[in-house]
Design a protein around this motif. Structure first.
Motif, PDB file in Angstrom:
ATOM      1  N   GLN A   3      -6.224  -7.367 105.860  1.00 11.38           N
ATOM      2  CA  GLN A   3      -6.764  -7.812 107.285  1.00 11.38           C
ATOM      3  C   GLN A   3      -5.628  -8.165 108.115  1.00 11.38           C
ATOM      4  OE1 GLN A   3      -8.950 -11.615 106.534  1.00 11.38           O
ATOM      5  NE2 GLN A   3     -10.341 -11.246 107.990  1.00 11.38           N
ATOM      6  N   VAL A  45      -9.228  -3.944 109.298  1.00 15.73           N
ATOM      7  CA  VAL A  45      -9.928  -4.464 108.057  1.00 15.73           C
ATOM      8  C   VAL A  45     -10.067  -3.259 106.934  1.00 15.73           C
ATOM      9  CG1 VAL A  45     -12.085  -5.746 107.019  1.00 15.73           C
ATOM     10  CG2 VAL A  45     -10.958  -6.695 109.039  1.00 15.73           C
ATOM     11  N   ALA A  64     -16.875 -17.327 115.656  1.00 15.08           N
ATOM     12  CA  ALA A  64     -15.628 -16.397 115.268  1.00 15.08           C
ATOM     13  C   ALA A  64     -15.106 -15.575 116.379  1.00 15.08           C
ATOM     14  CB  ALA A  64     -16.029 -15.667 113.961  1.00 15.08           C
ATOM     15  N   ALA A  65     -13.611 -15.920 116.322  1.00 14.59           N
ATOM     16  CA  ALA A  65     -13.062 -14.981 117.388  1.00 14.59           C
ATOM     17  C   ALA A  65     -13.036 -13.599 116.968  1.00 14.59           C
ATOM     18  CB  ALA A  65     -11.707 -15.636 117.775  1.00 14.59           C
ATOM     19  N   VAL A  66     -12.827 -13.368 115.747  1.00 11.04           N
ATOM     20  CA  VAL A  66     -12.577 -12.124 115.171  1.00 11.04           C
ATOM     21  C   VAL A  66     -13.177 -11.994 114.137  1.00 11.04           C
ATOM     22  CG1 VAL A  66     -10.689 -12.688 113.713  1.00 11.04           C
ATOM     23  CG2 VAL A  66     -10.515 -10.366 114.767  1.00 11.04           C
ATOM     24  N   LEU A  67     -14.072 -10.733 113.969  1.00 11.39           N
ATOM     25  CA  LEU A  67     -14.917 -10.403 112.693  1.00 11.39           C
ATOM     26  C   LEU A  67     -14.050  -9.813 111.743  1.00 11.39           C
ATOM     27  CD1 LEU A  67     -17.865  -9.492 114.959  1.00 11.39           C
ATOM     28  CD2 LEU A  67     -17.888 -11.575 114.019  1.00 11.39           C
ATOM     29  N   ALA A  68     -14.781 -10.400 110.617  1.00 14.09           N
ATOM     30  CA  ALA A  68     -14.020  -9.651 109.336  1.00 14.09           C
ATOM     31  C   ALA A  68     -14.390  -8.412 108.802  1.00 14.09           C
ATOM     32  CB  ALA A  68     -13.853 -10.579 108.122  1.00 14.09           C
ATOM     33  N   SER A  69     -15.226  -7.644 109.772  1.00  8.47           N
ATOM     34  CA  SER A  69     -15.907  -6.286 109.437  1.00  8.47           C
ATOM     35  C   SER A  69     -15.198  -5.362 109.774  1.00  8.47           C
ATOM     36  CB  SER A  69     -17.374  -6.473 109.933  1.00  8.47           C
ATOM     37  OG  SER A  69     -17.465  -6.827 110.948  1.00  8.47           O
ATOM     38  N   GLN A 108      -8.329  -6.789 114.702  1.00  7.90           N
ATOM     39  CA  GLN A 108      -7.756  -6.546 113.358  1.00  7.90           C
ATOM     40  C   GLN A 108      -8.236  -5.439 112.641  1.00  7.90           C
ATOM     41  OE1 GLN A 108      -8.716 -10.356 111.334  1.00  7.90           O
ATOM     42  NE2 GLN A 108     -10.854  -9.489 110.886  1.00  7.90           N
ATOM     43  N   TYR A 114     -14.621 -23.166 108.181  1.00  8.14           N
ATOM     44  CA  TYR A 114     -13.899 -22.145 108.174  1.00  8.14           C
ATOM     45  C   TYR A 114     -13.085 -22.241 106.623  1.00  8.14           C
ATOM     46  CZ  TYR A 114     -14.910 -20.189 112.612  1.00  8.14           C
ATOM     47  OH  TYR A 114     -15.459 -19.935 113.614  1.00  8.14           O
TER      48      TYR A 114
END
Lengths: 161, 510, 549
Positions: free
Chosen positions: C61, C54, A48-53, C52, B85
């Motif tokens: 997001q 979040v 993943a290029a960007v983490l959703a945390s 990003q 994904y």
């Protein structure tokens, strides 16, 4: 186009060494490298290029009154802030053994998973934790600080406030 | 040697021994090693060891079968990557596609390729079917393989259709709403006969498809399951049978005089059996009946390794080139998030169904069930109605030939264009007789009219040439042209409310 | 075989080239990479990577910070170009709230046009930066906002009374306490949101009395009651978003709520505007818009000429100048809603939705200008617009002098069935206190008083002759069947029920100055003069319509 016939050469014998098939070899190598490049490209996809945390850098507003030795844990974050006469510092509350979140207690911190204990400055008082709790890099002044969970500073680094 | 020395010697020989035991047949430099290379490899042994030179000519097949397979493999690989994904739940599906487009490494590129490869596959499959038909490749002993091929066509369209819903945008949602309603179209007949209460295949089909009475989360998960597991497995199974059948039927279809016409060779031609063999070879099986190779030597065949494999690789790479090029220059569409309250206008089915949607505009039953059934049954019967021999293996072989096909193209284009033009300009029964019972229109509509014209023409051809093949060629060609005309009209000339417009700039503003 | 080898070679080479092109495109030619590679923090160049913000509880997001790095959490020190500037100091930390909640746009995107929402299939483009305060409307509902005139008065009072001497408001004013300890008075920029001590005046007075030295002795003086009310109104609208408050005040001056509902209150004739700022530009008709086809320009053009922008619109043009149109556009852009979890729901929204507090101020003038002026004119003197029946002059002194408050109340509450005047006594309409406030305003502005009438019905005359007179003199404006036209509809059940005979007679006899209604007892060259008995017969005729459809 020679037409070989009869007992001149058996099908079971190896053929005479042919001219180097540059076109064929070139084509095969081109095809192989194209497929290899494709595979390499595809292998990049699962990482993943960007983490959703939530971000590793975040702002903290310390409460006005914080007693020496009293820990302030920003809600939802694994960090404990302390203020003493020398300044402000932040200790990570992620146990260095296997990653559980340690709880502040009277002597410092304790870990509910395997019983590790730490003092206020993160030093290991009782194992199985192998290393002291890291001190996190903070910048700021007065009550407003920015914590960078991705950077650590040596034990004892305090920010004047 | 002591045991220790033996041990060390074995350890040092291990690397080269690993290679030798993995590739037991050795480098494929002689005909024998070429044979064992193919025969002894689990992935390659589906191929015959030797291939007839006729089968390798570009004009014999245009490589369309391999191109279809190549397109499938590309969609398979890119599809599996997308599965890392994509999230098949209505709240997150659309956003997961946005993520794939914007942040997943190579995501945008791979999604584009996936979409284009799917379209390329549908086109190649249709062209491949046309090639098989025009070269009479459905004739004895290949009748059953033709039926398997039709199964592959249907599953391919099913794969494309189920994949269409997954982005969960306005395009997807309304296209599938239409598709599901087309599945319900038997109701047109059962309603007119007032038996829907007791016998409702239409409603049943729609419920089975959607898992609910509306397109929603149940439909999404169902379509996802069909798209990533069930249909690919079915396709794989059918492909295995399809390729196996090619072997058992004696390879690709060739004319009876293919050997004479194989032409001068580039390579050394030599008889194969020069010595009496002094080894036994693997026996594949004892089979009933004769194989097509009885009475023929392997002359005019060349080793599959490397001839056939260069050809297959070449087509594979060419297909990849086309898909990658299209994927690089053209983004897969993604409209607004699906909104059940705001119908797309016009709401269009995927392009390969737009011809049917054009017909559905007049009669849901005829466009959705009637004509497709007629087409499928007709296609399926071809090998059993045309049992002639003349022209097998030749393009447009059979009585009439290319000039018949040319004439059929004209008939096919003109009649469908004329009937469409009439209907677009003057309207149809419902406009002139508002109260006419729907069954009249079910029986009498542009779809049935066009079919009737084609049918009449093909009967005329049968009688003129005293040949079922001639009639079949005429009918097939007419339907191909009609499909083209209807698809083009449905794609470019139908605007909001399915009204005819010469160009999108004329569409009314909201 | 040679052909196939060539085919393989050329296709493979082609695929190689295209794959390399794709790799270059993705890894070197993205705008965000270019912007970030120019970025520097105090430790040196910043890491080039997607970034990003979040916030799972807000379902946020936002990848805007991939280009706008310095607005990201903890990254305020990054510099290196005009995109790498930190966010202005605002109430809600972008590191916690993300960007799209306030600014709109497409948070998941990483390309400029996609992220700003300037692409065809993104239904909510970014709010133009000059209207950024419109974003507040996603969550907030400013309460008690007056109309523009009162708003100006309130601001003027605050300036005039020099409260800015000690208090800072919207980055103006305030004094630093000499010797440390902060400001002399608290910053009031958000007093309307956080609340303030309602007893402030008494406390200020006491402080002044108790002080012997320092600023209290000179800087504060008692404030009269009227001014105090103005100040309270001013403070109630201090929510750190004065452009939005001005825009809302303009909205409450234009009578829009007469036809449109916002947050559940308003008229029914026009579409509900509660989410009017969320329209999808892809679905709009830009045929009448001269400038760039943005939603904001569409809205502005709609104000200038509604029927050119929306086919068959019955909305009269909003008769204001361009500055007003800018403010009204800002307000419309703010009409949006975002689903937020309870912990993020602002107090003002809760008060509005759960406790029914009003977003408009309670004074009669505001309610009149917010609900009535769109049709009846800002001054209540009536209005004409092309293609629609004239709207009566409700603030006309000649009219108000001859009606009781009860007449007005009934008319407002029950409306004119069959005509465009709605019945305001409904859950989405006005409350009794508000209707009374409007009546009070009309009385004040016309300098009239309620007139009681103990003999509402006394006329007994020949309706037949009245009919002939009606047809000859009245039907031209009031319609052959009394259905209305240039003049109001007389054949209306609510009108006839609440109108007294005296009122009807007076109106016919003396007319209404300032409107087309003439007085029929005065001599004239354009119409007959009537005797009182004839007028009574007309009234008798009008009464025959009572009880009939």
């Amino acid at each position: 186009m020679t037409l070989q016939s009869g007992p001149q050469r058996s099908r079971l014998d190896p053929e005479p060494v042919p001219r180097r098939d540059l076109l064929g070899l070139g084509a095969l190598w081109a095809s192989a490298s194209a497929m290899l490049l494709a595979v390499v490209g595809m292998l990049r996809l699962p990482k993943a290029a960007v983490l959703a945390s939530p971000s590793k850098k975040f702002r903290v507003t310390l409460p006005e009154t914080l007693a020496v030795g009293e820990a302030f844990v920003p809600p939802g974050r694994a960090v404990a802030f302390y203020r003493d006469t020398e300044g402000v510092y932040a200790v990570s509350t992620i146990c260095t053994h296997l990653g559980c979140v340690v709880k502040p207690n009277a002597e410092g911190f304790e870990c509910p998973c395997h019983g590790s204990r730490f003092t206020h400055d993160g030093t290991v008082a009782k194992g199985p934790a192998p290393r002291p709790l890291p001190w996190l890099k903070i910048t700021g002044k007065e009550n407003q600080f920015v914590v960078d969970e991705g950077s650590t500073v040596p034990q004892g680094t305090k920010v004047n406030a | 040697m002591t045991a220790m020395e033996q041990f060390v010697a074995n350890l040092r020989a291990a690397p080269s021994r690993i290679v030798e035991t993995a590739f037991r047949s050795g480098k494929p430099e002689t005909d024998r090693t070429r044979s064992t290379f193919v025969f002894g490899n689990v992935f390659l042994h589906l191929h015959s060891v030797r291939t007839h030179r006729w089968s390798l000519r570009w004009t014999t097949t245009m490589g369309l079968g391999i191109a279809s397979l190549a397109a499938f493999l590309i969609t398979l690989v890119t599809g599996v990557l997308l599965m890392f994904y994509y999230k098949p739940f209505t709240e997150v599906a659309y956003d997961s596609i946005k993520d794939i487009h914007f942040v997943v490494p190579t995501g945008r590129f791979i999604r584009n390729i996936h979409r284009w490869a799917a379209n390329v596959m549908v086109v190649c499959v249709i062209l491949h079917m046309a090639r098989a038909f025009y070269t009479g490749a459905y004739r004895k002993p290949r009748e059953f393989n033709w039926l398997i091929g039709m199964g592959l066509l249907v599953v391919t369209l099913g794969l494309s259709f189920t994949g269409y819903l997954l982005p969960w945008d306005q395009l997807a949602y309304w296209a599938i709403t239409i598709g599901a309603n087309i599945a319900q179209s038997p109701r047109e007949v059962t309603d007119a006969l007032n038996i829907t209460e007791y016998f409702d295949p239409g409603g049943f089909q729609r419920l089975l498809l959607l898992g609910s009475d509306m397109v929603g989360p149940e439909a999404l998960i169902r379509f996802y399951l069909l798209h990533v597991m069930i249909l690919p497995l079915v396709l794989g199974g059918l492909m295995a049978v399809h390729f196996w059948r090619i072997r058992k039927d004696g390879g690709l279809v060739k004319p009876a005089d293919a050997d004479q016409r194989a032409g001068t060779t580039e390579e050394t031609v030599y008889p194969v059996f020069t010595d009496a063999p002094n080894r036994t070879y693997h026996l594949a099986a004892i089979v009933k009946g004769r194989t097509s190779q009885v009475g023929r030597g392997p002359e005019n065949t060349v080793p599959s390794m490397p001839h056939l494999f260069y050809a297959e690789l070449g087509v594979l790479m060419l297909t990849t080139l086309v898909c990658v090029l299209l994927g690089l220059i053209s983004d897969a569409p993604l409209k607004e998030l699906a909104n059940p309250a705001v119908p797309e206008n016009p709401a269009k089915a995927p392009w390969y169904f737009l011809g049917l949607q054009e017909l559905v505009a007049f009669s849901a039953f005829m466009g959705g069930i009637g004509i497709p059934s007629i087409v499928l049954i007709g296609l399926g019967l071809i090998p059993y109605l045309d049992r002639e021999k003349a022209g097998t293996g030749e393009w447009f072989g059979g009585p009439g030939g290319w000039s018949l096909v040319k004439q059929a193209m004209i008939v096919g284009f003109l009649s469908s264009l004329a009937i469409e033009a009439f209907v677009i300009h003057y309207g149809w029964l419902r406009e002139w007789f508002p109260n006419i019972p729907q069954l009249f229109i079910t029986a009498l509509n542009p779809g049935t009219m066009i079919t009737a014209v084609y049918g009449a023409y093909s009967v005329w051809l049968v009688r003129k040439y005293a040949s079922a093949r001639a009639g079949a060629m005429g009918l097939f060609t007419c339907f191909l042209c009609g499909f083209l005309v209807l698809t083009v009209i449905g794609t470019y000339f139908r605007g909001p409310n399915w009204v005819f417009y010469w160009s999108p700039s004329e569409w009314p503003k909201h | 075989m040679r052909k196939n080898k060539l085919l393989l070679l050329i296709s493979s080479a082609g695929v190689l080239v295209l794959l390399l092109a794709a790799a270059v495109e993705e890894n070197f030619r993205r705008d965000w990479r270019r912007i970030q590679s120019a970025g520097r923090s105090e430790e040196g160049p910043i890491a080039v990577q997607l970034r990003q913000v979040v916030n799972p509880s807000l379902r946020v997001q936002d990848r805007c910070v991939s280009c706008h790095v310095a607005m990201g959490p903890g990254e305020q020190g990054v510099t290196g170009g005009k995109t790498l500037v930190p966010h202005k100091a605002v109430v809600h930390d972008p590191a916690e709230y993300g960007c799209t909640i306030c600014h709109g746009g497409q948070g998941l995107a990483t390309e400029k046009d996609d992220a700003h929402g300037d692409v065809h299939f993104w239904p909510s483009p970014m709010i133009p930066s000059d209207s950024s305060y419109a974003g507040c409307g996603s969550c907030h509902a400013a309460l008690g906002v007056p109309n523009a005139a009162l708003y100006r008065q309130q601001s003027a009072a605050f300036e005039r009374l020099d409260c800015l001497a000690c208090h800072r408001v919207d980055k103006r004013g305030g004094t630093v306490r000499p010797g440390g300890g902060g400001m002399e008075g608290p910053d009031l920029s958000r007093a309307g949101m956080t609340g303030y001590d309602k007893d402030w005046h008494a406390k200020h007075v006491r402080k002044k009395e108790e002080s012997t030295s320092g600023p209290w002795t000179t800087a504060f003086a008692e404030v009269g009651e009227a001014d105090r009310k103005l100040l309270d109104g001013f403070l109630a609208t201090r929510v750190a978003a004065s452009p939005l408050m001005e825009a809302k005040a303009a909205f409450h001056s234009s009578g829009c709520l007469g036809c449109h509902k916002v947050s559940g209150t308003g008229g029914e004739e026009g579409p509900d505007l509660t989410r009017g700022g969320e329209k999808d530009p892809g679905q709009l008709n830009f045929g009448a818009v001269q400038d760039k086809h943005t939603f904001a320009n569409w809205v502005a053009e709609h104000f200038r000429s509604p029927s050119a922008v929306v086919a068959e619109s019955k909305m009269p043009p909003v008769a204001v100048d361009e500055k007003e149109i800018e403010k009204l556009t800002l307000y419309v852009l703010s009409l949006r809603r975002r689903d937020v979890p309870g912990s993020y729901l602002p107090k003002d929204r809760v008060k509005a939705t759960r406790f029914g507090e009003r977003e408009f101020a309670a004074d009669g003038e505001t309610i009149f200008t917010a609900f009535c002026s769109g049709c009846h004119g800002r001054d209540g003197k009536g209005r004409r617009a092309p293609g629609m029946a004239a709207f009566p002059a409700v603030a006309n002194a000649d009219f108000l002098n001859h009606v009781s408050d009860e007449f007005l109340r009934t008319t407002i509450k029950q409306g004119r069935p069959g005509r465009r005047m709605p019945a305001w006594d409904s859950p989405t309409g006005l409350r009794p206190a508000e209707i009374d406030a409007v009546i009070g305003y009309l009385r004040a502005v016309s300098a009239t008083q309620s007139k009681a009438d103990d003999k509402p019905r006394f006329v007994s005359a020949n309706a037949e002759s009245g009919k002939r007179l009606f047809e000859s003199s009245c039907s031209g404006c009031h319609g052959a069947k009394g259905e209305g036209g240039e003049g109001p509809a007389l054949r209306n059940p609510v009108l006839l029920k609440s109108a007294t005979d005296a009122y009807l007679i007076e109106t016919i006899a003396n007319g209404r100055r300032g409107t087309p209604m003439p007085g029929f007892t005065a001599s004239s060259t354009v119409h007959r003069t009537y005797a009182p008995a004839e007028i009574e017969s007309i009234v008798a005729f009008l009464r025959t319509w009572e009880g009939k459809k």
